[in-house]
Design a protein around this motif. Structure first.
Motif, short mmCIF file in Angstrom:
data_model
loop_
_atom_site.label_atom_id
_atom_site.label_comp_id
_atom_site.label_asym_id
_atom_site.label_seq_id
_atom_site.Cartn_x
_atom_site.Cartn_y
_atom_site.Cartn_z
N TYR A 236 42.06 -23.50 48.09
CA TYR A 236 43.17 -23.91 47.21
C TYR A 236 43.21 -25.47 47.35
O TYR A 236 43.82 -26.14 48.00
N PHE A 237 42.37 -26.16 46.30
CA PHE A 237 42.34 -27.54 46.17
C PHE A 237 43.09 -28.11 45.06
O PHE A 237 43.01 -27.61 44.02
N PHE A 238 43.76 -29.42 45.23
CA PHE A 238 44.17 -30.32 44.00
C PHE A 238 43.04 -30.47 43.17
O PHE A 238 41.85 -30.52 43.84
N ARG A 239 43.15 -30.84 41.82
CA ARG A 239 42.07 -31.01 40.99
C ARG A 239 40.94 -32.17 41.32
O ARG A 239 39.98 -32.00 41.40
N ASP A 240 41.89 -33.31 41.85
CA ASP A 240 40.84 -34.69 42.17
C ASP A 240 40.06 -34.12 43.71
O ASP A 240 38.99 -34.47 43.93
N LEU A 241 40.53 -33.23 44.37
CA LEU A 241 40.06 -32.95 45.57
C LEU A 241 38.63 -31.68 45.30
O LEU A 241 37.68 -32.03 45.81
N ASP A 242 39.10 -30.89 44.31
CA ASP A 242 38.19 -29.97 44.01
C ASP A 242 37.05 -30.46 43.33
O ASP A 242 35.73 -30.08 43.34
N ALA A 243 37.24 -31.61 42.73
CA ALA A 243 36.33 -32.69 41.82
C ALA A 243 35.04 -33.25 42.90
O ALA A 243 34.27 -33.52 42.20
N ILE A 244 35.46 -33.32 43.94
CA ILE A 244 34.37 -34.00 44.95
C ILE A 244 33.11 -33.07 45.02
O ILE A 244 33.29 -31.98 45.52
N PHE A 274 40.81 -15.80 54.46
CA PHE A 274 40.82 -16.94 55.14
C PHE A 274 40.77 -18.12 54.05
O PHE A 274 39.64 -18.06 53.42
N SER A 275 41.77 -18.55 54.04
CA SER A 275 41.76 -19.80 52.93
C SER A 275 42.12 -21.13 53.65
O SER A 275 42.87 -21.44 54.55
N VAL A 276 41.53 -22.20 53.12
CA VAL A 276 41.78 -23.77 53.22
C VAL A 276 42.64 -24.18 51.95
O VAL A 276 42.21 -24.14 50.91
N VAL A 277 43.82 -24.55 52.40
CA VAL A 277 44.92 -24.74 51.36
C VAL A 277 45.27 -26.04 51.45
O VAL A 277 45.64 -26.80 52.63
N ALA A 278 45.08 -26.97 50.39
CA ALA A 278 45.59 -28.42 50.50
C ALA A 278 46.89 -28.59 50.42
O ALA A 278 47.60 -28.03 49.45
N SER A 279 47.48 -29.47 51.25
CA SER A 279 49.08 -29.92 51.39
C SER A 279 49.11 -31.47 50.73
O SER A 279 48.39 -32.28 50.94
N PRO A 280 50.15 -31.51 49.93
CA PRO A 280 50.78 -32.93 49.85
C PRO A 280 51.00 -33.59 50.93
O PRO A 280 51.33 -35.05 50.80
N LEU A 281 51.39 -33.08 51.92
CA LEU A 281 51.92 -33.88 53.25
C LEU A 281 50.68 -33.95 54.28
O LEU A 281 49.89 -33.00 54.31
N PRO A 282 50.88 -34.76 55.18
CA PRO A 282 49.93 -34.90 56.33
C PRO A 282 49.93 -33.76 57.20
O PRO A 282 50.46 -34.18 58.47
#
Length: 693
Positions: A236-244, A274-282
């Motif tokens: 589950y990646f943000f668009r800019d992350l998924d675009a890499i 199992f999912s790898v989920v992107a967070s806006p926080l560190p």
């Protein structure tokens, strides 16, 4: 974010879960309560509305909700029930509702506007616990934040999530159905829908429920298994992350590799996703069936090779076998040993030794009054706790494996999993598993390493050798602090043409140990590869930045006079130290013993070092990057760390990255990017052997 700084969500849950886990452990193993949630979240307005059904509910059900949420209805058996205030704990308000006799199903409805997610939070803020928060860029409702009525024991749940069409949402568990606007995959068509909807079930006893939502792009692969159903792997990646290019596929493929590895080492993966989920926080959180990692963290090249495996492994340790927090959190140490440390062992013997040295250096940097036992460790909320809960615990397993042997140790790991899966386990349960595997008592081993704080200070005070009939006899005088530990220690015998490793057992405060050797050694080294938990000798302790980060009373010296530089230096010190530093003048650097941070621009720093009679900037650092950071060994007096920058912008660029490098002695930055780092060398002490006729 440095890999070692990733932490599980237990910081927010540890305090509230102890009573629940004790209750579950002591109760008969009846079916746990089930919680049904229908959740409607609009991140744009931050509005959360929930309908909750709990069965069975206790007669006098007490629960907590965040102060932003108001209960609008409570019913049981078709009757409306009053909800009474029952206290407050910070932002959490406690409520109590009494069910009618012979009724055990409770229905609640509540709603409210959540706090806005603050993207400026740093990793320390996250580790201290978060309120439920929402925004269009990402929403996170932690399990311990009061967004749902948590039962008093472990429970199962089913959650239906509804969010706007441009959002996706999930909780840990098995995806039962999914409605995706415009596509209709899953079990229902969603053409023309203005919402995304997912139904997720967690059928095993759970500690809590974390909810995440965001404007993610979802990628999926299936991992087939010969003797079980496939595992759904997702990003589950943000668009800019998924675009890499290759990033999402790389995470999916590496996740599969880790799952297959630990299935072989421990036992079958206990979940179906199992999912790898992107967070806006560190963040760096491990939850059942997923990991929630900061988007910037996910871009770092080493994360897939280190932290991802750590978080995958938590699905066995911590999320597959639960932690009895009342007797100490063992899962972080075991996970560190089988993930981070195992990867270093596979890399090289030197890499593994460097990690062990890091654990011991971090421990030595903890003030004596802040040292805690493993039995007292709950979660990583600061650097001192991490040195014990991660470093000491991982070293315990290094020593246990050295004591039992590789095959017996692995048998103990598999036995622990088979007997404790989806149960609450303690250090005692681990001890029992290894005792069964080895056929030997381990009470003394676990008692001294789990229940005692600190560690032994042990040294060889003399080494004498004399001729014997079949070669030579070597006698070592070994001393340690009281009360003495029972230690299994490696000793390196140094000969003119070779080295030889022996193991000795020491149980007294002062003890003579005799070894038979074929020829006379010239010297001996105690534990040169750092395979035992102990206080290192001063000459083995190059100063690292952790000493400053966790110092009880740190001090700050300003090398520059420019107001903008001084303001930035204060901000940097506030970010770096866990305790606010005291400002002192340059002439006071030599007074006292508490660590000093000297910071400013290059020319000002060089002048301050000269004026304070401190060693000048090291040649290997001079002229490198836009900023340099280094520590200065202090045989006596206060240790000094130096931050030197080309200009105020270069100094300001260190605000976010610098606190993440506590295990280093020196750093070179180009703006906010670390370009080089290292630890000052510290060889093991050689004790010469005295030869007798």
């Amino acid at each position: 974010m440095k890999a070692g700084s990733l932490a599980r969500r237990t910081s927010a849950l540890a305090a509230v879960l102890v009573p629940a886990l004790l209750l579950f452990t002591c109760a008969a193993r009846a079916a746990p309560p089930n919680l049904e949630l229908a959740v409607d979240l609009d991140p744009g307005t931050r509005r959360l509305a929930v309908q909750a059904d709990l069965a069975p509910a206790s007669r006098d059900f007490r629960f907590e909700l965040h102060e932003a949420l108001e209960v609008s209805a409570a019913t049981a058996g078709g009757k409306s029930l009053p909800v009474r205030p029952a206290g407050r704990h910070g932002p959490l308000r406690a409520w109590q509702v009494t069910l009618p006799a012979a009724v055990d199903k409770l229905h609640l409805e509540y709603a409210g506007t959540l706090p806005a997610l603050d993207p400026k939070l740093d990793h320390r803020d996250v580790l201290q616990g978060l309120s439920p928060a929402a925004s269009p860029d990402g929403s996170f409702l932690p399990a311990g934040s009061g967004w749902y009525p948590r039962p008093a024991a472990l429970f199962t749940y089913r959650v239906t999530l509804t969010v706007p069409a441009d959002q996706r949402a999930l909780v840990p568990g098995r995806l039962q159905s999914e409605e995706v606007p415009g596509y209709g995959p899953g079990h229902a068509s969603a053409h023309g829908s203005k919402h995304y909807r997912a139904r997720i079930e967690f059928a095993q006893p759970a500690e809590g429920i974390d909810l995440m939502a965001g404007p993610w792009v979802v990628r999926e692969k299936m991992m087939p298994r010969a003797s079980a159903e496939p595992v759904r792997l997702r990003t589950y990646f943000f668009r800019d992350l998924d675009a890499i290019p290759g990033l999402a596929d790389g995470y999916l493929d590496d996740t599969r590799r880790y799952l297959e590895r630990y299935e072989q080492e421990i036992g079958a993966y206990p979940f179906t996703e199992f999912s790898v989920v992107a967070s806006p926080l560190p963040t760096g959180f491990g939850m059942p069936t997923l990991t929630y990692l900061g988007a910037e963290v996910l871009k770092l090249p080493f994360i897939r090779a280190t932290s991802l495996g750590h978080e995958v492994l938590h699905n066995w340790w911590g999320n597959g076998v639960y932690v009895d927090y009342a007797s100490g959190n063992w899962s972080e140490g075991l996970t560190t040993f089988m993930a981070d440390y195992a990867y270093k062992e596979a890399e090289s013997g030197d890499a593994a030794r460097a990690m062990r040295l890091g654990w011991l250096r971090d421990f030595a940097a903890v003030p004596a009054g802040d040292q805690q036992s493993l039995a007292d460790f709950r979660s990583r909320t600061h650097g001192a706790a991490a040195a014990v809960g991660y470093g000491k615990a991982a070293m315990l397993f290094v020593m246990l494996r050295d004591t039992l042997g590789e095959d017996t140790f692995r048998s103990g790991i598999r036995a622990f999993w088979q007997t404790q899966k989806f149960r609450t386990a303690s250090w005692k349960d681990l001890q029992a598993a290894f005792e069964r595997a080895s056929g030997r008592p381990l009470e003394a081993f676990f008692r001294q390493w789990v229940d005692r704080a600190g560690g032994p200070t042990v040294k060889i005070t003399a080494a004498d050798a004399h001729r014997a009939a079949a070669g030579a006899r070597l006698t070592l005088a070994v001393e340690q602090n009281a009360p003495a530990y029972a230690l299994h220690l490696p000793v390196q015998l140094v000969f003119p043409d070779r080295d030889e490793m022996r193991w000795i057992d020491v149980a007294g405060q002062r003890q003579a140990v005799t070894l038979d050797v074929t020829t006379m050694p010239t010297g001996v080294r105690l534990d040169p590869e750092l395979q035992a938990w102990r206080m290192l000798a001063p000459e083995q302790l190059p100063p690292i930045l952790r000493q400053w980060i966790i110092a009880r009373a740190p001090r700050l010296v300003q090398a520059s006079d420019a107001p903008d530089v001084r303001e930035t230096t204060v901000a940097l010190a506030q970010r770096m130290f866990e305790v606010s530093p005291q400002a002192i003048a340059l002439p006071d650097v030599g007074k006292g013993t508490e660590p000093v941070l000297l910071a400013g621009l290059h020319a000002d720093v060089d002048a301050a070092l000269k004026q304070a009679h401190l060693p000048p900037r090291r040649e290997r650092l001079a002229g490198r990057g836009s900023a340099q950071v280094w520590t200065i060994p202090a045989p006596s007096g206060a240790p000094v760390a130096v931050v030197s920058a080309r200009d105020v912008e270069s100094l300001r660029a260190l605000l976010r990255p610098l606190p993440h490098y506590g295990a280093q002695s020196w750093l070179v930055f180009e703006d906010a990017r670390l370009v080089e780092r290292g630890v000052w060398p510290a060889p093991a002490q050689l004790t010469p052997v005295r030869t007798e006729p």
